[in-house]
Design a protein around this motif. Structure first.
Motif, PDB file in Angstrom:
ATOM      1  N   PHE A   1       0.809  -1.261   0.041  1.00 45.13           N
ATOM      2  CA  PHE A   1       0.115   0.119   0.030  1.00 45.13           C
ATOM      3  C   PHE A   1       0.950   1.010   0.077  1.00 45.13           C
ATOM      4  O   PHE A   1       0.603   2.132  -0.610  1.00 45.13           O
ATOM      5  CB  PHE A   1      -0.989  -0.098   1.151  1.00 45.13           C
ATOM      6  CG  PHE A   1      -1.747   1.264   1.552  1.00 45.13           C
ATOM      7  CD1 PHE A   1      -2.593   1.630   0.862  1.00 45.13           C
ATOM      8  CD2 PHE A   1      -1.175   2.089   2.475  1.00 45.13           C
ATOM      9  CE1 PHE A   1      -3.287   2.967   0.728  1.00 45.13           C
ATOM     10  CE2 PHE A   1      -1.706   3.418   2.819  1.00 45.13           C
ATOM     11  CZ  PHE A   1      -2.814   3.542   1.999  1.00 45.13           C
ATOM     12  N   VAL A   2       1.916   1.306   0.907  1.00 48.30           N
ATOM     13  CA  VAL A   2       2.676   2.444   0.951  1.00 48.30           C
ATOM     14  C   VAL A   2       3.344   2.806  -0.394  1.00 48.30           C
ATOM     15  O   VAL A   2       3.553   3.992  -0.996  1.00 48.30           O
ATOM     16  CB  VAL A   2       3.838   2.373   2.012  1.00 48.30           C
ATOM     17  CG1 VAL A   2       4.731   3.349   2.060  1.00 48.30           C
ATOM     18  CG2 VAL A   2       3.274   2.263   3.331  1.00 48.30           C
ATOM     19  N   VAL A   3       3.901   1.729  -1.182  1.00 48.23           N
ATOM     20  CA  VAL A   3       4.710   2.012  -2.328  1.00 48.23           C
ATOM     21  C   VAL A   3       3.507   2.568  -3.509  1.00 48.23           C
ATOM     22  O   VAL A   3       3.924   3.374  -4.329  1.00 48.23           O
ATOM     23  CB  VAL A   3       5.151   0.694  -2.658  1.00 48.23           C
ATOM     24  CG1 VAL A   3       5.710   0.936  -4.195  1.00 48.23           C
ATOM     25  CG2 VAL A   3       6.270   0.228  -1.859  1.00 48.23           C
ATOM     26  N   VAL A   4       2.380   1.902  -3.392  1.00 48.10           N
ATOM     27  CA  VAL A   4       1.428   2.444  -4.439  1.00 48.10           C
ATOM     28  C   VAL A   4       0.853   3.876  -4.229  1.00 48.10           C
ATOM     29  O   VAL A   4       0.823   4.911  -4.939  1.00 48.10           O
ATOM     30  CB  VAL A   4       0.004   1.532  -4.451  1.00 48.10           C
ATOM     31  CG1 VAL A   4      -1.066   1.993  -5.253  1.00 48.10           C
ATOM     32  CG2 VAL A   4       0.539  -0.032  -4.832  1.00 48.10           C
TER      33      VAL A   4
ATOM     34  N   HIS B   1      -0.436   6.805   9.113  1.00 50.67           N
ATOM     35  CA  HIS B   1      -0.441   5.897  10.024  1.00 50.67           C
ATOM     36  C   HIS B   1       0.343   4.320   9.811  1.00 50.67           C
ATOM     37  O   HIS B   1       0.966   4.104  10.579  1.00 50.67           O
ATOM     38  CB  HIS B   1      -1.745   5.555  10.810  1.00 50.67           C
ATOM     39  CG  HIS B   1      -2.318   6.627  11.536  1.00 50.67           C
ATOM     40  ND1 HIS B   1      -2.232   6.831  13.035  1.00 50.67           N
ATOM     41  CD2 HIS B   1      -3.059   7.795  11.331  1.00 50.67           C
ATOM     42  CE1 HIS B   1      -2.800   7.763  13.262  1.00 50.67           C
ATOM     43  NE2 HIS B   1      -3.506   8.420  12.264  1.00 50.67           N
ATOM     44  N   THR B   2       0.227   4.167   8.656  1.00 53.31           N
ATOM     45  CA  THR B   2       0.991   2.835   8.190  1.00 53.31           C
ATOM     46  C   THR B   2       2.367   3.314   8.019  1.00 53.31           C
ATOM     47  O   THR B   2       3.192   2.450   8.604  1.00 53.31           O
ATOM     48  CB  THR B   2       0.364   2.621   6.659  1.00 53.31           C
ATOM     49  OG1 THR B   2      -0.973   2.236   6.795  1.00 53.31           O
ATOM     50  CG2 THR B   2       1.245   1.131   6.111  1.00 53.31           C
ATOM     51  N   LEU B   3       2.813   4.467   7.751  1.00 53.79           N
ATOM     52  CA  LEU B   3       4.339   4.764   7.858  1.00 53.79           C
ATOM     53  C   LEU B   3       4.898   4.903   9.109  1.00 53.79           C
ATOM     54  O   LEU B   3       5.976   4.245   9.317  1.00 53.79           O
ATOM     55  CB  LEU B   3       4.287   6.348   7.274  1.00 53.79           C
ATOM     56  CG  LEU B   3       4.244   6.554   5.668  1.00 53.79           C
ATOM     57  CD1 LEU B   3       4.228   8.138   5.537  1.00 53.79           C
ATOM     58  CD2 LEU B   3       5.397   5.711   4.944  1.00 53.79           C
TER      59      LEU B   3
ATOM     60  N   THR C   1     -13.394   0.274   3.537  1.00 52.04           N
ATOM     61  CA  THR C   1     -13.354   1.621   2.713  1.00 52.04           C
ATOM     62  C   THR C   1     -12.421   1.537   1.422  1.00 52.04           C
ATOM     63  O   THR C   1     -11.584   0.881   1.163  1.00 52.04           O
ATOM     64  CB  THR C   1     -13.044   2.795   3.683  1.00 52.04           C
ATOM     65  OG1 THR C   1     -13.172   3.954   2.952  1.00 52.04           O
ATOM     66  CG2 THR C   1     -11.522   2.593   4.063  1.00 52.04           C
ATOM     67  N   THR C   2     -12.708   2.482   0.489  1.00 49.75           N
ATOM     68  CA  THR C   2     -12.041   2.878  -0.625  1.00 49.75           C
ATOM     69  C   THR C   2     -10.561   3.549  -0.080  1.00 49.75           C
ATOM     70  O   THR C   2     -10.834   4.735   0.427  1.00 49.75           O
ATOM     71  CB  THR C   2     -12.652   3.511  -1.631  1.00 49.75           C
ATOM     72  OG1 THR C   2     -13.747   2.483  -2.079  1.00 49.75           O
ATOM     73  CG2 THR C   2     -11.899   3.713  -2.751  1.00 49.75           C
ATOM     74  N   LEU C   3      -9.509   3.006  -0.561  1.00 47.45           N
ATOM     75  CA  LEU C   3      -8.283   3.990  -0.389  1.00 47.45           C
ATOM     76  C   LEU C   3      -7.962   4.919  -1.167  1.00 47.45           C
ATOM     77  O   LEU C   3      -7.035   5.668  -1.026  1.00 47.45           O
ATOM     78  CB  LEU C   3      -7.138   3.033   0.289  1.00 47.45           C
ATOM     79  CG  LEU C   3      -7.426   2.209   1.467  1.00 47.45           C
ATOM     80  CD1 LEU C   3      -6.404   1.143   1.891  1.00 47.45           C
ATOM     81  CD2 LEU C   3      -7.781   3.035   2.777  1.00 47.45           C
TER      82      LEU C   3
ATOM     83  N   GLY D   1      -7.640   7.142   2.677  1.00 46.65           N
ATOM     84  CA  GLY D   1      -6.465   6.677   2.303  1.00 46.65           C
ATOM     85  C   GLY D   1      -5.389   7.468   2.954  1.00 46.65           C
ATOM     86  O   GLY D   1      -4.300   6.968   3.121  1.00 46.65           O
ATOM     87  N   GLN D   2      -5.366   8.545   2.840  1.00 42.76           N
ATOM     88  CA  GLN D   2      -4.366   9.649   3.450  1.00 42.76           C
ATOM     89  C   GLN D   2      -4.188   9.422   5.010  1.00 42.76           C
ATOM     90  O   GLN D   2      -2.909   9.159   5.195  1.00 42.76           O
ATOM     91  CB  GLN D   2      -4.774  11.086   3.164  1.00 42.76           C
ATOM     92  CG  GLN D   2      -3.613  12.269   3.718  1.00 42.76           C
ATOM     93  CD  GLN D   2      -2.424  11.876   2.730  1.00 42.76           C
ATOM     94  OE1 GLN D   2      -2.564  11.706   1.694  1.00 42.76           O
ATOM     95  NE2 GLN D   2      -1.121  11.894   3.622  1.00 42.76           N
TER      96      GLN D   2
END
Length: 310
Positions: A9-12, A67-69, A45-47, A61-62
């Motif tokens: 997800f982070v790369v995308v 938070h994923t980072l 949900t749509t990211l 998504g933002q």
């Protein structure tokens, strides 16, 4: 959900282009697309917003990206620390604390433990509620907070009671007095932390409620420093534990309360289990520091922790 989904997800999100993202990940685009869709289905949900011009992060998504980072950074840091400990045979000891206890004896405990050359310390700022969760999960070994929480897996010990004082903007009408809670309640009140609750904010509110005093809470801050900054900005007043007065800051004055019996505890939380060698050493240092606090002495840790851990 697995870590690889978060990394994909982070790369995308960085590339906002599935073809470039797949190239960076050394994988084909169709399986990457499926992984992202599976992640969105699992989260519910749509990211990403998809259009002929490419991808764009949705508001959700933002939020998820930021938070994923943090999650991935924590994972990478943990892996690096684990490898370092394995190479050096260090013993890991995690300490959780609320900010308001860091201006008293806690730094002396940390210095004492750092003198042990086979200990790797991890310091984590956590509310008392978060400390209980971290203790049960094994992320920390000892916690210092101010809230009594009943949990069958955790024991709590009140080390001592600490006076509550008021933090006022410089030049405040009550600056040269010892105000009562009734007098303080005439001014806007700033509380911290805002979340998670229960917290010191609830303790402070309870002081007024038990006396039938109404207050005007004008702002809740997540951090002690933020709350003090709001006080310095003349937005309102706040109540803090006495040791916070060691934190000198322009635009703020600290005054004692008229009611000397108003205190807040410093509570030590530990897992209910036989103490390890590090924990026994920490307990020995704590015993000395607590006795020094109760007797009004604040010496350094030199000579306190001469015993080896193992």
């Amino acid at each position: 959900m697995e870590l690889r989904h978060l990394r994909y997800f982070v790369v995308v999100a960085d590339e906002l282009n599935l073809t470039r993202a797949a190239r960076r990940l050394n994988m084909a685009q169709p399986p990457l697309t499926r992984q992202i869709k599976q992640l969105e289905v699992e989260i519910g949900t749509t990211l990403f917003e998809r259009s002929p011009r490419g991808l764009a992060l949705t508001t959700a998504g933002q939020f998820f990206y930021e938070h994923t980072l943090q999650i991935l950074e924590k994972v990478n840091t943990t892996i690096a620390a684990t490898r370092r400990i394995a190479r050096s045979n260090l013993l890991m000891f995690g300490v959780g604390f609320v900010p308001s206890v860091f201006y008293g004896q806690l730094p002396q405990l940390i210095r004492g433990l750092r003198q042990k050359n086979n200990v790797e310390l991890s310091l984590v700022e956590l509310t008392t509620v978060q400390q209980i969760q971290a203790l049960k999960a094994g992320r920390i070994d000892i916690g210092f907070g101010r809230i009594q929480i009943d949990d069958p897996d955790v024991e709590q010990e009140v080390l001592f009671e600490e006076p509550i004082i008021a933090a006022l903007p410089a030049g405040h009408p009550l600056e040269n007095s010892q105000p009562t809670l009734t007098e303080l309640a005439k001014y806007p009140l700033i509380l911290f932390p805002a979340s998670p609750r229960p917290s010191l904010a609830d303790v402070m509110l309870g002081l007024f409620r038990r006396r039938g005093i109404k207050v005007n809470v004008i702002q809740e801050a997540n951090e002690l420093q933020t709350a003090l900054g709001l006080v310095a900005s003349d937005l309102g007043v706040t109540l803090v534990p006495e040791q916070v007065s060691r934190l000198k800051r322009d635009g703020i004055v600290y005054v004692p309360l008229a009611e000397k019996s108003i205190t807040t505890p410093i509570i030590c939380s530990r897992r209910k289990e036989p103490p390890s060698a590090i924990m026994r050493s920490a307990n020995e240092i704590l015993d000395v520091l607590v006795e020094n606090r109760r007797s009004g002495r604040y010496p350094g840790t030199r000579g306190i922790c001469e015993k080896p851990l193992l």
